[in-house]
Design an enzyme around this catalytic site. Structure first.
Site, PDB file in Angstrom:
ATOM      1  N   CYS A   1      41.037  47.275  43.071  1.00 26.90           N
ATOM      2  CA  CYS A   1      41.175  47.025  41.636  1.00 26.90           C
ATOM      3  C   CYS A   1      39.780  47.114  41.021  1.00 26.90           C
ATOM      4  O   CYS A   1      38.922  47.821  41.531  1.00 26.90           O
ATOM      5  CB  CYS A   1      41.855  45.682  41.365  1.00 26.90           C
ATOM      6  SG  CYS A   1      40.916  44.260  41.955  1.00 26.90           S
ATOM      7  N   ARG A   2      39.545  46.394  39.936  1.00 23.71           N
ATOM      8  CA  ARG A   2      38.236  46.465  39.285  1.00 23.71           C
ATOM      9  C   ARG A   2      37.188  45.689  40.069  1.00 23.71           C
ATOM     10  O   ARG A   2      36.091  46.175  40.317  1.00 23.71           O
ATOM     11  CB  ARG A   2      38.338  45.912  37.857  1.00 23.71           C
ATOM     12  CG  ARG A   2      37.079  46.130  37.029  1.00 23.71           C
ATOM     13  CD  ARG A   2      37.211  45.540  35.646  1.00 23.71           C
ATOM     14  NE  ARG A   2      37.256  44.087  35.689  1.00 23.71           N
ATOM     15  CZ  ARG A   2      36.189  43.283  35.560  1.00 23.71           C
ATOM     16  NH1 ARG A   2      35.001  43.791  35.370  1.00 23.71           N
ATOM     17  NH2 ARG A   2      36.321  41.970  35.631  1.00 23.71           N
TER      18      ARG A   2
END
Length: 97
Positions: free
Chosen positions: A63-64
């Site tokens: 993810c981020r």
């Protein structure tokens, strides 16, 4: 077991065929992606059938920053996946490398 951005980058650069999933939102994916399959975290429990047959294969989630993918890792493990790896630091770390 987690995976470092260095290891992931080396394996992508070698052209390895990875089960790589991005659990961010579509707008984040459009802005910056590394060729992973997009399955937003909120959709993951409803899309497990798309990962059928990968239960014993290595599955890499990112993810981020690593928080959402840690949750995705937990969901997958609760559903019988035995080799799920979370990208430490997510895209932020990947791009900083």
């Amino acid at each position: 077991m987690d995976i470092t951005v260095q290891e992931l980058k080396e394996r992508l650069d070698k052209g390895e065929d990875l089960n790589l999933f991005d659990v961010r939102e579509p707008n984040e994916y459009e802005d910056d992606n590394i060729g992973a399959t997009l399955i937003p975290l909120g959709d993951l429990p409803y899309r497990l059938d798309e990962l059928e047959g990968m239960e014993d294969e290595e599955v890499i989630v990112h993810c981020r920053s690593g928080a959402r993918s840690a949750r995705a890792q937990q969901i997958l493990e609760e559903n019988g996946f035995t080799n799920v790896r979370n990208v430490i630091g997510g895209m932020l770390a990947y791009r900083a490398q």
